[in-house]
Motif scaffolding. Structure first.
Motif, PDB file in Angstrom:
ATOM      1  N   PHE A   1       0.813  -1.214   0.000  1.00 36.71           N
ATOM      2  CA  PHE A   1       0.000   0.000   0.000  1.00 36.71           C
ATOM      3  C   PHE A   1       0.847   1.265   0.000  1.00 36.71           C
ATOM      4  O   PHE A   1       0.314   2.364  -0.085  1.00 36.71           O
ATOM      5  CB  PHE A   1      -0.956   0.019   1.192  1.00 36.71           C
ATOM      6  CG  PHE A   1      -1.969  -1.079   1.161  1.00 36.71           C
ATOM      7  CD1 PHE A   1      -2.805  -1.260   0.067  1.00 36.71           C
ATOM      8  CD2 PHE A   1      -2.090  -1.951   2.222  1.00 36.71           C
ATOM      9  CE1 PHE A   1      -3.741  -2.281   0.040  1.00 36.71           C
ATOM     10  CE2 PHE A   1      -3.021  -2.979   2.207  1.00 36.71           C
ATOM     11  CZ  PHE A   1      -3.852  -3.140   1.102  1.00 36.71           C
ATOM     12  N   GLY A   2       2.128   1.115   0.136  1.00 33.02           N
ATOM     13  CA  GLY A   2       3.011   2.277   0.152  1.00 33.02           C
ATOM     14  C   GLY A   2       3.017   2.965   1.507  1.00 33.02           C
ATOM     15  O   GLY A   2       2.429   2.494   2.475  1.00 33.02           O
ATOM     16  N   ASN A   3       3.703   4.084   1.564  1.00 33.61           N
ATOM     17  CA  ASN A   3       3.798   4.844   2.803  1.00 33.61           C
ATOM     18  C   ASN A   3       2.495   5.592   3.062  1.00 33.61           C
ATOM     19  O   ASN A   3       1.789   5.966   2.122  1.00 33.61           O
ATOM     20  CB  ASN A   3       4.946   5.842   2.718  1.00 33.61           C
ATOM     21  CG  ASN A   3       6.297   5.162   2.727  1.00 33.61           C
ATOM     22  OD1 ASN A   3       6.419   3.964   2.943  1.00 33.61           O
ATOM     23  ND2 ASN A   3       7.336   5.944   2.477  1.00 33.61           N
ATOM     24  N   LYS A   4       2.209   5.815   4.326  1.00 31.61           N
ATOM     25  CA  LYS A   4       1.025   6.566   4.739  1.00 31.61           C
ATOM     26  C   LYS A   4       1.467   7.687   5.677  1.00 31.61           C
ATOM     27  O   LYS A   4       2.376   7.515   6.491  1.00 31.61           O
ATOM     28  CB  LYS A   4       0.012   5.668   5.452  1.00 31.61           C
ATOM     29  CG  LYS A   4      -0.544   4.556   4.596  1.00 31.61           C
ATOM     30  CD  LYS A   4      -1.430   5.096   3.502  1.00 31.61           C
ATOM     31  CE  LYS A   4      -2.028   3.973   2.683  1.00 31.61           C
ATOM     32  NZ  LYS A   4      -2.649   4.427   1.477  1.00 31.61           N
ATOM     33  N   PRO A   5       0.794   8.835   5.588  1.00 30.11           N
ATOM     34  CA  PRO A   5       1.140   9.933   6.488  1.00 30.11           C
ATOM     35  C   PRO A   5       0.629   9.671   7.912  1.00 30.11           C
ATOM     36  O   PRO A   5      -0.269   8.847   8.128  1.00 30.11           O
ATOM     37  CB  PRO A   5       0.423  11.133   5.864  1.00 30.11           C
ATOM     38  CG  PRO A   5      -0.721  10.555   5.110  1.00 30.11           C
ATOM     39  CD  PRO A   5      -0.246   9.205   4.624  1.00 30.11           C
ATOM     40  N   VAL A   6       1.177  10.390   8.844  1.00 26.49           N
ATOM     41  CA  VAL A   6       0.748  10.304  10.239  1.00 26.49           C
ATOM     42  C   VAL A   6      -0.761  10.553  10.331  1.00 26.49           C
ATOM     43  O   VAL A   6      -1.464   9.889  11.099  1.00 26.49           O
ATOM     44  CB  VAL A   6       1.529  11.306  11.115  1.00 26.49           C
ATOM     45  CG1 VAL A   6       0.984  11.363  12.529  1.00 26.49           C
ATOM     46  CG2 VAL A   6       3.020  10.956  11.120  1.00 26.49           C
ATOM     47  N   SER A   7      -1.270  11.478   9.535  1.00 28.89           N
ATOM     48  CA  SER A   7      -2.705  11.781   9.566  1.00 28.89           C
ATOM     49  C   SER A   7      -3.549  10.553   9.247  1.00 28.89           C
ATOM     50  O   SER A   7      -4.669  10.413   9.756  1.00 28.89           O
ATOM     51  CB  SER A   7      -3.038  12.920   8.595  1.00 28.89           C
ATOM     52  OG  SER A   7      -2.728  12.546   7.265  1.00 28.89           O
ATOM     53  N   TYR A   8      -3.043   9.652   8.433  1.00 29.80           N
ATOM     54  CA  TYR A   8      -3.754   8.414   8.106  1.00 29.80           C
ATOM     55  C   TYR A   8      -3.938   7.555   9.354  1.00 29.80           C
ATOM     56  O   TYR A   8      -5.018   6.994   9.596  1.00 29.80           O
ATOM     57  CB  TYR A   8      -2.988   7.643   7.032  1.00 29.80           C
ATOM     58  CG  TYR A   8      -3.634   6.349   6.616  1.00 29.80           C
ATOM     59  CD1 TYR A   8      -4.607   6.318   5.625  1.00 29.80           C
ATOM     60  CD2 TYR A   8      -3.269   5.147   7.211  1.00 29.80           C
ATOM     61  CE1 TYR A   8      -5.207   5.126   5.239  1.00 29.80           C
ATOM     62  CE2 TYR A   8      -3.860   3.948   6.830  1.00 29.80           C
ATOM     63  CZ  TYR A   8      -4.819   3.943   5.844  1.00 29.80           C
ATOM     64  OH  TYR A   8      -5.419   2.772   5.475  1.00 29.80           O
TER      65      TYR A   8
END
Length: 163
Positions: free
Chosen positions: A131-138
């Protein structure tokens, strides 16, 4: 603008916790401990899960904020996650409700200081690299705010099946 976004997430989380506490406040212990079906968690299991899961996810946020790019997340078979929903008959309803209530303040203190730049930092999930990288907000949106809101809906479904 990001401050309002994190503020909105915190407020939404706190409202979900308040709804959970209001919904469970006058329930009998028997109702709280009743499993609607063999496959479904009791309200007590849901409450215990919330009391365990939210501090876990706050810790994951803390980790990826301190070390951007570090892996975050866990699987459904995580021992702490499973322990929270096992042998819940040994837990005090009042104590677990108190732990759930305290989460409002833990989330506010743990997330309230995050700014837009911090919320946008990305890190990979340890189990789902595809799924790749996700931001902290995710993490905040999906594993803290939406997570608790979903469990509030689960509690309401349980009650509709029990009564």
């Amino acid at each position: 603008m990001a401050y309002q976004s994190i503020g909105t997430s915190i407020q939404s989380f706190q409202q979900s916790i308040d709804h959970i506490l209001e919904t469970t406040a006058n329930l009998s212990e028997k109702t709280i401990r009743c499993n609607p079906t063999e496959e479904e968690w009791s309200i007590m299991q849901i409450l215990s899960h919330i009391a365990e899961a939210i501090p876990y996810w706050l810790g994951e946020v803390e980790t990826v904020v301190a070390t951007p790019g570090s892996k975050w997340g866990r699987g459904l078979q995580d021992p702490a996650r499973l322990a929270a929903v096992t042998d819940t008959e040994k837990l005090s309803v009042d104590e677990v409700l108190k732990q759930v209530d305290e989460l409002k303040y833990k989330v506010e203190s743990g997330l309230g200081k995050l700014d837009e730049e911090t919320l946008s930092k990305e890190s990979p999930h340890r189990n789902f690299a595809k799924f790749g990288n996700k931001p902290v907000s995710y993490i905040v949106d999906h594993f803290i705010d939406d997570h608790v809101s979903g469990h509030y809906d689960q509690i309401k479904r349980n009650l509709s099946k029990i009564k």
